[in-house]
Design an enzyme around this catalytic site. Sequence first.
Site, mmCIF file in Angstrom:
data_model
loop_
_atom_site.group_PDB
_atom_site.id
_atom_site.type_symbol
_atom_site.label_atom_id
_atom_site.label_comp_id
_atom_site.label_asym_id
_atom_site.label_seq_id
_atom_site.Cartn_x
_atom_site.Cartn_y
_atom_site.Cartn_z
ATOM 1 N N ASP A 1 -54.696 -87.284 -62.510
ATOM 2 C CA ASP A 1 -54.754 -85.828 -62.640
ATOM 3 C C ASP A 1 -55.631 -85.218 -61.533
ATOM 4 O O ASP A 1 -56.828 -85.504 -61.459
ATOM 5 C CB ASP A 1 -55.338 -85.538 -64.042
ATOM 6 C CG ASP A 1 -55.081 -84.126 -64.492
ATOM 7 O OD1 ASP A 1 -54.678 -83.297 -63.667
ATOM 8 O OD2 ASP A 1 -55.305 -83.857 -65.690
ATOM 9 N N GLY B 1 -47.333 -79.345 -60.320
ATOM 10 C CA GLY B 1 -46.205 -78.859 -59.513
ATOM 11 C C GLY B 1 -46.614 -78.386 -58.125
ATOM 12 O O GLY B 1 -45.791 -77.847 -57.378
ATOM 13 N N ASP C 1 -50.064 -76.561 -67.442
ATOM 14 C CA ASP C 1 -50.078 -77.160 -68.783
ATOM 15 C C ASP C 1 -49.211 -76.390 -69.780
ATOM 16 O O ASP C 1 -49.195 -75.163 -69.804
ATOM 17 C CB ASP C 1 -51.512 -77.191 -69.323
ATOM 18 C CG ASP C 1 -52.335 -78.263 -68.634
ATOM 19 O OD1 ASP C 1 -51.879 -78.797 -67.607
ATOM 20 O OD2 ASP C 1 -53.440 -78.550 -69.123
HETATM 21 C C1 GLA Z 1 -55.086 -81.249 -67.194
HETATM 22 C C2 GLA Z 1 -53.720 -81.874 -67.447
HETATM 23 C C3 GLA Z 1 -53.528 -82.051 -68.937
HETATM 24 C C4 GLA Z 1 -54.633 -82.933 -69.504
HETATM 25 C C5 GLA Z 1 -55.987 -82.344 -69.166
HETATM 26 C C6 GLA Z 1 -57.118 -83.293 -69.512
HETATM 27 O O1 GLA Z 1 -55.164 -79.956 -67.701
HETATM 28 O O2 GLA Z 1 -52.700 -81.076 -66.900
HETATM 29 O O3 GLA Z 1 -52.256 -82.624 -69.202
HETATM 30 O O4 GLA Z 1 -54.497 -84.223 -68.964
HETATM 31 O O5 GLA Z 1 -56.093 -82.052 -67.779
HETATM 32 O O6 GLA Z 1 -58.358 -82.818 -69.136
#
Ligand code: GLA
Length: 517
Positions: free
Chosen positions: A282, A321, A342
């Site tokens: 991430d 994205g 998200d």
């Molecule tokens: C980001 C990701 C989520 C999740 C959070 C965790 O927002 O896009 O899917 O993994 O981090 O902190």
Amino acid sequence: MNPKANTRFGHAGRLSPIRALLILCVVLLGVLPVAAQTDVSGFWVLNVPTGDGNVMKTFFDLKQSGDQITGTAWIEGRKLAISEGSITGGKLHLVVNLSSRDPQHQAVYEGTAQEEKFRVVVHNPGGNVAVGIAARTTGDAMAPPPRLPPPALHEVPENGLVLAPPMGWNSWNKFAGRVDDVTVRTMADAMVASGMRDAGYTYINIDDTWEGLRDAQGNITGNLKFPNMKGLADYVHSKGLKIGIYSSPGPQTCAGYEGSYGHELQDAKTYAAWGFDYLKYDWCSAGNIYQDSDLQAVYQKMGDALLASGRPIVFSLCEYGHGDVWKWGAKVGGNLWRTTGDINDSWQRMDEIGFSQFEIASYTQPSHWNDPDMLEIGNGGMTADEYRTHMSLWSLLAAPLLAGNDLRSMSEETKSILMNAEVIAIDQDPTARPVKKISEQGPLVVAARLLMHQDLAVGLFNRGDAAAKVSVTWKELGMHGKLQVRDLWAHKDLGKIADQFSAQVPAHGVVFITVGH
Ligand code: GLA
């Protein structure tokens, strides 16, 4: 006695009322709390213990003018403006908006001066309250570590994993920071007991907040919530399931935990030694060090590291994205890549994400999937019709099916949606041909995907707020004659139908059919 002091205040026997007042003022100032008289302008660090062995650091750069405070906060790696700030009588009040979309999504900091520091009560969104101590710091303390030059680009060899979109469960949507070892084990149990495993759901994925500190050799460890990562992986494997883990290419994850920055090879080896089968990686605080133009090289580094670990590990890119990831995700060894920000458990967000994906559908191919984020089915924020739309749309998109609900307490309705074998078969169709939007009339959308045996999966969607008739002609689908139609939610053959198909579709709902000879 100091003669200068004598000169300044004169002799005790000749104390005038004005002098007495001056002395009183000086004495009073000396005993008032520091923060009440000093300006809080400057850099502060707030340390909040998370209860799992970590301490979350939030940095503030404050500017005080009278009793008003403005400035910036660095929360979980993001630089955010202070939207409301004041200090009165040693009481500090700061508000930070955490989402540009939702003004209610705020963190509120209530500080009480304690000598040179503040005791701060943090009110996080969702009612979570935490307590920490804020102390002065320097601007350097919050600077990200120096930029490690990203590697030159090359193509990471194929790992050959997930020839169909990955299916499983992920902890984030339901549990966020509350996930722990027991939750993961019991979720693996429920995956089997509920029939989800037999329906094709394989991966049990731990998202953010499992991370502890690094040991003296720099090896990442689990935190107090995750005392035995290898034991946990063994347990999940013993259930005939696979297990996933989470990290960031930045120094911190999105929840502010330890990331893999500068430790990529070492972390990949650790995940392999523990027995992990899947990594969600991430971007988060990597954005404070790198530009979007560095995304490919930075992800490539972990793609190489996973291959070098010697264990087959699915590589899930999470970069919201950015940087047209669908154009290069496969080249860095990515098996799936996030195409959006998200999701949350609301019709509005699911609808916005799901129906924005048709244009990039052609980038999906076996082993390399567009990921419009995880499922919210069963989390309670949408109706059954809306969740059926969610499941149908994700299946037409050949999206990963990662349940995000509590598998231990699913209603029969939730089970019937997540475990609809006919809909899952569309998602998993081995040809992975891209879905196409066939028509769009206001809120009415028809989308179709050609399947392995030349049948078509067709979704008749109604994004509107009232039930409506939705139609599709065989001509629009490039077909003709009398075609066999099957309703995948009613589990019913509707017989051979000529020329076209129409259905009454509920608000926010779908009628999902296959059409063939
Ligand atoms: C980001 C990701 C989520 C999740 C959070 C965790 O927002 O896009 O899917 O993994 O981090 O902190």
